[in-house]
Design a protein around this motif. Structure first.
Motif, PDB file in Angstrom:
ATOM      1  N   ARG A 193       0.883  -1.359  -0.052  1.00 15.74           N
ATOM      2  CA  ARG A 193       0.112   0.084  -0.036  1.00 15.74           C
ATOM      3  C   ARG A 193       0.720   1.398  -0.088  1.00 15.74           C
ATOM      4  NH1 ARG A 193      -0.583  -2.262   4.847  1.00 15.74           N
ATOM      5  NH2 ARG A 193       0.099  -1.153   6.707  1.00 15.74           N
ATOM      6  N   ARG A 194       1.951   1.000   0.484  1.00 18.78           N
ATOM      7  CA  ARG A 194       3.223   2.351   0.209  1.00 18.78           C
ATOM      8  C   ARG A 194       3.426   2.782  -1.383  1.00 18.78           C
ATOM      9  NH1 ARG A 194       8.251   1.992   4.144  1.00 18.78           N
ATOM     10  NH2 ARG A 194       8.448   3.977   3.179  1.00 18.78           N
ATOM     11  N   ARG A 195       3.120   1.794  -2.331  1.00 18.09           N
ATOM     12  CA  ARG A 195       3.264   1.854  -3.472  1.00 18.09           C
ATOM     13  C   ARG A 195       2.101   1.911  -4.383  1.00 18.09           C
ATOM     14  NH1 ARG A 195       7.073  -1.291  -1.398  1.00 18.09           N
ATOM     15  NH2 ARG A 195       5.986  -3.398  -2.240  1.00 18.09           N
ATOM     16  N   SER A 196       0.836   2.083  -3.632  1.00 18.53           N
ATOM     17  CA  SER A 196      -0.365   1.795  -4.368  1.00 18.53           C
ATOM     18  C   SER A 196      -0.650   3.151  -5.222  1.00 18.53           C
ATOM     19  CB  SER A 196      -1.417   1.608  -3.568  1.00 18.53           C
ATOM     20  OG  SER A 196      -2.612   1.835  -4.192  1.00 18.53           O
ATOM     21  N   SER A 197      -1.474   2.978  -6.216  1.00 15.84           N
ATOM     22  CA  SER A 197      -1.817   4.008  -7.096  1.00 15.84           C
ATOM     23  C   SER A 197      -2.862   5.067  -6.240  1.00 15.84           C
ATOM     24  CB  SER A 197      -2.614   3.669  -8.304  1.00 15.84           C
ATOM     25  OG  SER A 197      -3.571   3.022  -8.056  1.00 15.84           O
ATOM     26  N   SER A 198      -3.246   4.746  -5.281  1.00 14.20           N
ATOM     27  CA  SER A 198      -4.123   5.512  -4.394  1.00 14.20           C
ATOM     28  C   SER A 198      -3.149   6.863  -3.705  1.00 14.20           C
ATOM     29  CB  SER A 198      -4.719   4.445  -3.077  1.00 14.20           C
ATOM     30  OG  SER A 198      -3.625   4.071  -2.095  1.00 14.20           O
ATOM     31  N   THR A 240       3.794   5.313  -9.980  1.00 15.75           N
ATOM     32  CA  THR A 240       2.575   6.014  -9.642  1.00 15.75           C
ATOM     33  C   THR A 240       2.739   7.472 -10.320  1.00 15.75           C
ATOM     34  OG1 THR A 240       3.267   6.832  -7.755  1.00 15.75           O
ATOM     35  CG2 THR A 240       2.293   4.948  -7.618  1.00 15.75           C
ATOM     36  N   ASP A 241       4.025   7.648 -10.975  1.00 16.73           N
ATOM     37  CA  ASP A 241       4.083   9.201 -11.444  1.00 16.73           C
ATOM     38  C   ASP A 241       3.317   9.512 -12.676  1.00 16.73           C
ATOM     39  OD1 ASP A 241       6.530   9.568 -10.045  1.00 16.73           O
ATOM     40  OD2 ASP A 241       7.882   9.258 -11.730  1.00 16.73           O
ATOM     41  N   ALA A 242       2.722   8.550 -13.342  1.00 22.62           N
ATOM     42  CA  ALA A 242       1.856   9.039 -14.228  1.00 22.62           C
ATOM     43  C   ALA A 242       0.306   9.503 -13.778  1.00 22.62           C
ATOM     44  CB  ALA A 242       1.583   7.842 -15.282  1.00 22.62           C
ATOM     45  N   PHE A 243       0.093   8.784 -12.884  1.00 23.21           N
ATOM     46  CA  PHE A 243      -1.255   9.129 -12.082  1.00 23.21           C
ATOM     47  C   PHE A 243      -1.014  10.286 -11.372  1.00 23.21           C
ATOM     48  CE2 PHE A 243      -1.241   4.601 -11.643  1.00 23.21           C
ATOM     49  CZ  PHE A 243      -1.917   4.330 -12.786  1.00 23.21           C
ATOM     50  N   LEU A 244       0.067  10.781 -10.637  1.00 24.62           N
ATOM     51  CA  LEU A 244       0.406  11.931 -10.088  1.00 24.62           C
ATOM     52  C   LEU A 244       0.406  13.076 -11.038  1.00 24.62           C
ATOM     53  CD1 LEU A 244       3.081  10.734  -7.577  1.00 24.62           C
ATOM     54  CD2 LEU A 244       0.523  11.619  -7.181  1.00 24.62           C
ATOM     55  N   CYS A 245       0.888  12.792 -12.581  1.00 26.09           N
ATOM     56  CA  CYS A 245       0.775  13.728 -13.357  1.00 26.09           C
ATOM     57  C   CYS A 245      -0.477  14.079 -13.828  1.00 26.09           C
ATOM     58  CB  CYS A 245       1.720  13.297 -14.598  1.00 26.09           C
ATOM     59  SG  CYS A 245       3.580  13.377 -14.446  1.00 26.09           S
TER      60      CYS A 245
END
Length: 357
Positions: free
Chosen positions: A89-94, A130-135
């Motif tokens: 969960r530390r690396r989840s897209s959430s 997760t960088d894509a989601f953050l972008c």
């Protein structure tokens, strides 16, 4: 996979949680009773990863129901679970969700602070995928704030990273990027991107048809009034059962298209629906547009500006100019028009500038 006999308990629990998470991402949140029963099972087993994943599902449910403040509280509850170095969960897209929820609840400034924290944690936890989601979330923040050049940079970067990682959850990035192109007059680029997305058969995140919203902008930019009205009716029919910021983004565009196309049925439907679906300032704007009420539109524009929602404010200033002109208030109309044009120049929204002029 869940049907495979003899799966170890931890694997079965985390697969069950992942399945509900994917359903929530697609806008198909499982019933509350089902989530409660799963949470009880996960808690009895002491499986914190599975519990954390299910709390994220509940947060998505609150967000999709137009309750972003409750969604944020659930994400804070999720963060209280102890996280080991190898915790999934530390690396989840959430990781991208708090900024998205803050944008809906409080506007761009709060969302940017949450995004900055998410990016710090992504780097610290080596969650680069997760960088894509953050972008995409960063691009959404910039669109709302009226910084369309910044949005283009973030969205292009996010789409490139999504291609590298192979993620199919790109409807938000595709929709927002195409929406900007359409409003800037590059409808060919918008159409090409939307066609590529449709041909790949990818999911629409949260059930929010942002590619369809962008297509509506393309049709409006091209002057295809009848086709735009047909699509606006389809989009609104699907969105009116959802609520939250999605309908708040969509409603003013649908109302404008309905008025331009003289589709009184659609205009009346949006006017009836919007008070129960979106934030009060958006309901005020839409009802003011339909009634040509400059005072209602002016109040809405002021509230949108105070919240930092400068793209929506620019659209509202244009509507205020039209309503004030219709009422014979030349001074108010001219001032509102100048404010709208200033916003459109800042965003590079040439189509909107030309329409206003």
């Amino acid at each position: 996979t869940l049907a495979i006999p003899g799966l170890p308990g931890p694997a079965r629990r985390r697969l069950a949680a992942a399945r509900r998470w994917l359903l929530a991402l697609a806008g198909r949140v499982p019933p509350g009773a089902e989530l409660d029963a799963l949470m009880a099972r996960f808690a009895a087993a002491g499986d914190q990863d599975a519990q954390a994943a299910l709390i994220a599902v509940r947060a998505c449910a609150a967000f999709l129901d137009g309750r972003p403040e409750q969604a944020l509280e659930l994400m804070r509850e999720r963060a209280r679970f102890a996280m080991t170095a190898d915790s999934f969960r530390r690396r989840s897209s959430s990781l991208s969700l708090p900024a998205m929820f803050e944008l809906a609840a409080s506007g761009p400034a709060a969302a940017q602070a949450a995004l900055d924290e998410a990016r710090r944690l992504s780097a610290e936890w080596h969650a680069e995928w997760t960088d894509a989601f953050l972008c995409f979330v960063a691009g959404g923040i910039a669109v709302v704030a009226g910084d369309w050049d910044g949005a283009v940079a973030e969205l292009d970067s996010g789409l490139e990273r999504a291609a590298e990682t192979g993620t199919g959850w790109i409807s938000m990035g595709v929709g927002l990027r195409s929406y900007i192109d359409a409003h800037r007059g590059d409808t060919a680029a918008a159409r090409a991107r939307l066609e590529s997305f449709r041909h790949r058969g990818l999911p629409v995140q949260f059930g929010h048809d942002r590619p369809g919203w962008a297509e509506l902008a393309v049709l409006e930019a091209e002057g295809a009034t009848r086709e735009a009205a047909t699509l606006a009716r389809t989009l609104w029919s699907a969105a009116r059962g959802q609520g939250g910021r999605w309908t708040a983004d969509l409603a003013p565009d649908v109302a404008r298209v309905a008025l331009t196309a003289m589709d009184r049925g659609l205009a009346a439907q949006v006017g009836d629906d919007v008070p129960g679906l979106g934030p009060p300032e958006v309901a005020l704007l839409v009802r003011g547009m339909l009634a040509a009420d400059p005072d209602a539109i002016g109040d809405s524009a002021g509230q949108l500006a105070a919240a930092g929602r400068l793209t929506a404010e620019a659209f509202a200033r244009e509507e205020l100019a039209c309503a004030a002109a219709a009422a014979g208030d030349r001074g108010r109309a001219a001032a509102a028009l100048e404010a709208a044009l200033a916003g459109y120049r800042r965003m590079g929204a040439g189509v909107d500038r030309d329409r206003a002029l």
